[in-house]
Design an enzyme around this catalytic site. Sequence first.
Site, short mmCIF file in Angstrom:
data_model
loop_
_atom_site.label_atom_id
_atom_site.label_comp_id
_atom_site.label_asym_id
_atom_site.label_seq_id
_atom_site.Cartn_x
_atom_site.Cartn_y
_atom_site.Cartn_z
CE1 TYR A 5 16.00 0.52 103.02
CE2 TYR A 5 18.25 0.74 103.82
CZ TYR A 5 17.20 1.20 103.05
OH TYR A 5 17.36 2.34 102.30
CE LYS A 60 17.65 0.71 99.62
NZ LYS A 60 17.14 1.41 98.41
#
Length: 382
Positions: free
Chosen positions: A225, A229
Site C-alpha cells: 500500500y 501512496k
Amino acid sequence: MDPRDLLARFHMPQLSSFQALDNYSTPVLGASALFCTIIAYTIAKMFGYGSRKNEFEVDGKTVVITGGSDGMGKAVALQLSAKGANVVVVARTVSKLQNAVEEMKASAVNSSKQKFHYISADLTDPAECERVIAEVTLWNSGAPPDVVWCCAGFSRPGFFVDVPIKEHRQQMDTLYWTAANTAHATLRSWLTPVSPNEQVKTPRRHLIFTCSTLAFVPIAGYSPYSPAKAAIRSLSDTLSQEIEMYNGAYSQRHSTNAPAADVKIHTIFPMGILSPGFDNEQKIKPELTKQLEEADKPQTPSDVAKISISALERGEYLITTMFIGHILKGTALGPSPRNSIIGDTLLSWLSNLVFLQVIPDLRGKAFKWGKKNGLPTPNPAS
C-alpha cells in the site's frame, strides 16, 4: 500515536515554576518552546484562525468524486452537496452509487437548483477515465467539471513476501493508477488551449488527490500500500510544478492562447478512516502492524471530509487531518510546497527531532516481535 507518546519519547519537561527552568539545558527548553509553538499553530489552523478568503468556493460548481459511493468519498460528496455543489460520484457498484445520489439530494442546500449524477466505471482503465470526464462535460452543458477529487482505492495490508506479487501490482493499479489516469484525463480536458477571443471568466479549478500519512512514514505490514501512496505524493509534487507553466500562460490569456482557467493541485493525507474498507483491512492486517499503529485513532469519514474541506478553503496544498498527521508530514516535507513558510518550517524541525526516537523504536519493536514470535504466519483470510 498520541501526542503524549511523542512527549514521552522526546522527554519533554513538565515545568511547574520558573525556578524549574534552571534544571533544564537550553536545547531542551528550546525544544519545549518549539513544541508549544507548533501546538498553538496547529490549533489555530484547524479552527481557521487567521484564515483569508475562501479559496475553495463550490456553490454552483460541478465536482467529480471518484470512490464517491462509500467511506471518505461519500462523506465528501454529502458535505459538498450541502455547500451548494453539483456532484458526480464515480465508482464501480451501481447500487451504492444510486444510494449516494439519493443521500446527496437529501443533504443539498438547494435541491431545486443543484444536480447530481453517478457514473459506474473501472478507473484502472485510462479509457474509462476519459469517458468519465467526457460524460460529465456533456452532462454539465458542455463545460468540464470545476473540481475533481480522487478518493478511489482500498488497502490490502500484509508483509511483502507473504503477499503475492500480483496483489502488489493490483494495489498500484487501484491506488496510483486510478489517481494518475483520472488526473491525466482531467488535465487534458482543462489545459486545452483557448484563443484570446474565446476567453471567458472561468473560476479556478482544483485537482485533489487522496493519499495517506503512510506516504510520509511507512509502517511494517503496508508494503503493498505505502509505495502506491508515495507515488501519488510524488505525482502531486511534480504536477504542482508543471501546472505553473499553464497558470503562467493563463495569466497572459488576453494576448495568447491559454487554458480556460488556472488550476491548483492539492493532496489529502488522512490516517485511519472508519469505513467498511477499514473493517475488511483489519481482518487481514498483521498483528505486528496493529501493534505499531496502535496509537492511530481512526477518524470517521465525516470528520476527515470536514477537516479536508476546511483546509482546502484555506488554500492549503499538503493537508493532514489530525495532530499526529501534522507531525508525520513534518518529517517528510522535503521540497514540497509549504502551506506556511514559518509554520511548516517549525513543524519540520520538531518532527525531525521527535523521529530521532520514533524510527528506532518502530524498528526495535519489529525486531522484538520476530525474536519472540518467529516467522510470521500468513493470514488465512489473505
